[in-house]
Design an enzyme around this catalytic site. Structure first.
Site, mmCIF file in Angstrom:
data_model
loop_
_atom_site.group_PDB
_atom_site.id
_atom_site.type_symbol
_atom_site.label_atom_id
_atom_site.label_comp_id
_atom_site.label_asym_id
_atom_site.label_seq_id
_atom_site.Cartn_x
_atom_site.Cartn_y
_atom_site.Cartn_z
ATOM 1 N NE ARG A 1 -6.248 0.841 -1.703
ATOM 2 C CZ ARG A 1 -5.542 1.373 -0.702
ATOM 3 N NH1 ARG A 1 -4.257 1.134 -0.573
ATOM 4 N NH2 ARG A 1 -6.133 2.161 0.184
ATOM 5 C CG ASP B 1 -3.037 8.176 -1.285
ATOM 6 O OD1 ASP B 1 -2.904 8.663 -0.144
ATOM 7 O OD2 ASP B 1 -2.683 7.013 -1.568
ATOM 8 C CD GLN C 1 -2.800 2.726 6.797
ATOM 9 O OE1 GLN C 1 -3.318 3.158 7.829
ATOM 10 N NE2 GLN C 1 -3.502 2.526 5.702
ATOM 11 N NE ARG D 1 0.288 1.485 3.266
ATOM 12 C CZ ARG D 1 1.243 2.360 3.460
ATOM 13 N NH1 ARG D 1 2.512 1.993 3.536
ATOM 14 N NH2 ARG D 1 0.979 3.640 3.597
ATOM 15 N N GLY D 2 0.246 2.400 -0.154
ATOM 16 C CA GLY D 2 1.014 3.632 -0.337
ATOM 17 C C GLY D 2 1.059 3.912 -1.839
ATOM 18 C CB ALA D 3 0.143 6.906 -3.825
ATOM 19 C CG ASN E 1 -2.023 11.629 2.679
ATOM 20 O OD1 ASN E 1 -1.504 10.727 2.011
ATOM 21 N ND2 ASN E 1 -1.626 11.885 3.920
ATOM 22 C CE LYS E 2 -4.777 5.678 4.688
ATOM 23 N NZ LYS E 2 -5.798 4.875 3.963
HETATM 24 O O1 MRU Z 1 -4.477 3.206 2.222
HETATM 25 P P1 MRU Z 1 -3.008 3.414 2.045
HETATM 26 O O2 MRU Z 1 -2.188 2.838 3.161
HETATM 27 O O3 MRU Z 1 -2.534 2.966 0.685
HETATM 28 O O4 MRU Z 1 -2.819 4.992 2.111
HETATM 29 C C1 MRU Z 1 -1.539 5.528 1.965
HETATM 30 C C2 MRU Z 1 -1.473 6.994 2.190
HETATM 31 O O5 MRU Z 1 -2.466 7.659 2.378
HETATM 32 C C3 MRU Z 1 -0.120 7.625 2.088
HETATM 33 O O6 MRU Z 1 -0.014 8.732 2.925
HETATM 34 C C4 MRU Z 1 0.098 8.081 0.634
HETATM 35 O O7 MRU Z 1 -0.061 7.013 -0.257
HETATM 36 C C5 MRU Z 1 1.407 8.689 0.430
HETATM 37 S S1 MRU Z 1 2.667 7.505 0.522
HETATM 38 C C6 MRU Z 1 4.107 8.021 -0.092
#
Ligand code: MRU
Length: 353
Positions: free
Chosen positions: A88, A239, A198, A45-47, A249-250
């Site tokens: 996603r 994201d 996370q 996970r993470g963009a 973002n999250k």
């Molecule tokens: O749901 P996730 O864990 O994929 O969400 C990730 C985030 O919101 C991160 O902050 C975002 O992807 C930036 S990561 C470099």
């Protein structure tokens, strides 16, 4: 160095983020559908990491396609791309990586001097390159952003925007890493980041490994810390960033940005240009993923809410650009007005937005 997702022995390999911090397990995938499943279920996970995983998964699927001719290989490739596009909805980097793989595939397929095996391996090379370039982009972001990290102060971060959210090094956490490596000393406060944790599970794991002093807080404690003057800057990842700088973002990022403004604390977003989506004029058009109610009704597998309760569980929120002090990208720092600075940076690189 933490390697999040990579190609090895004709397979896609990744660290199992669902098992962290309890166990450090590397999973090996030989079937692209399982890579798509790993994106869906947050094993990766993470963009930026999602983008790299999708590129490697597309390469894996095409490499293993039995298609005997160009027409059927194209049909398989397009089907595989569609499957990854459906994993996603929010992270721009996923769609950016798919588009890049499509362009490379069209070039390779159009080269009549290449046989089908060479086309397939050409895609593997492109996916590996996307991962390598992501790490380089993060290091550049670190160099551009480290000057914003306050010496001797406290910084707050949300979710995980570290090595685990990318091919390696990290975006917002990469900026903190770069500042630390430069000799700056500061204290990191980490939001636990409900409901998937996370921050508690992944960011804390990275910071403990790196020996950067850090303190875990629950999301609702950030305001109290700010009121006590213990936070001097906030650093988060992204994201998807719309053309006017509005940033998805999250979930919980927006509340932090409003709190930071109320306490006159600078709020920085760090993201590569592959997160910027110039086709969206503002954040209201960013698709926000809704996740399963079970993430909210329980904690660490134990049910905490009564049966029958309704649940609201968006994975992301959108922070309006007016709350953002600067956007640290891999090609320089975008300042306000973002609707001018972001397109300028994207156009400078010739990257498709
Ligand atoms: O749901 P996730 O864990 O994929 O969400 C990730 C985030 O919101 C991160 O902050 C975002 O992807 C930036 S990561 C470099």
């Amino acid at each position: 160095m933490i390697r999040t997702v990579f190609w090895e022995n004709d397979s896609v390999r990744m660290i199992d983020q669902k098992a962290l911090p309890g166990a450090e397990k590397i999973i090996t995938y030989k079937d692209y559908r399982k890579v798509a499943g790993a994106i869906r279920d947050l094993t990766v996970r993470g963009a930026p990491a999602i983008g790299v995983a999708a590129a490697l998964g597309i390469a894996l699927g095409t490499l293993r396609s039995p298609a005997p001719d160009r027409r059927r290989l194209r049909a398989d490739f397009n089907r595989i791309c569609r499957e990854f596009a459906g994993t996603r909805p929010t992270a721009r980097n996923l769609f950016w990586a798919i588009e890049r793989m499509k362009r490379r595939f069209a070039d390779l397929l159009g080269d009549k001097g290449l046989d089908l095996e060479a086309v397939r391996w050409g895609l593997v090379e492109e996916a590996i390159r996307i991962g390598e370039e992501d790490i380089e982009a993060n290091r550049r972001m670190g160099a551009y952003g480290k000057g914003f990290v306050p010496e001797g102060g406290g910084v707050l971060t949300h979710c995980n925007a570290g090595a685990l959210a990318t091919a390696g090094y990290g975006t917002a956490l990469g900026v903190l890493r770069a500042a630390w490596a430069d000799g700056k000393r500061f204290h990191v406060f980490v939001d636990e980041t409900r409901p998937v944790l996370q921050g508690a599970r992944l960011t804390c794991w990275e910071l403990v490994k790196e020996k950067i002093p850090a303190t875990l807080i629950t999301d609702s404690m950030a305001g109290a810390l700010m009121a006590q003057g213990r936070i001097n800057a906030v650093f988060v990842g992204a994201d998807r960033i719309a053309a006017n700088g509005d940033t998805a973002n999250k979930i919980g990022t927006y509340s932090l940005a409003v709190l930071a403004r109320a306490h006159k604390i600078p709020f920085y977003v760090a993201a590569p240009l592959s997160t910027v989506d110039l086709s969206l004029l503002s954040g209201k058009d960013i698709p926000i993923e809704m996740r399963h109610a079970s993430e909210v009704t329980g904690f660490a597998k134990a049910r905490t809410a009564p049966e029958g309760i309704g649940v609201f569980n968006p994975a992301f929120d959108v922070t309006p650009s007016r709350y953002i002090s600067a956007i640290i990208t891999d090609r320089g720092v975008a300042k306000k007005p973002f609707s001018r600075s972001l397109p300028r940076l994207v156009n400078l690189t010739g990257l498709p937005g």
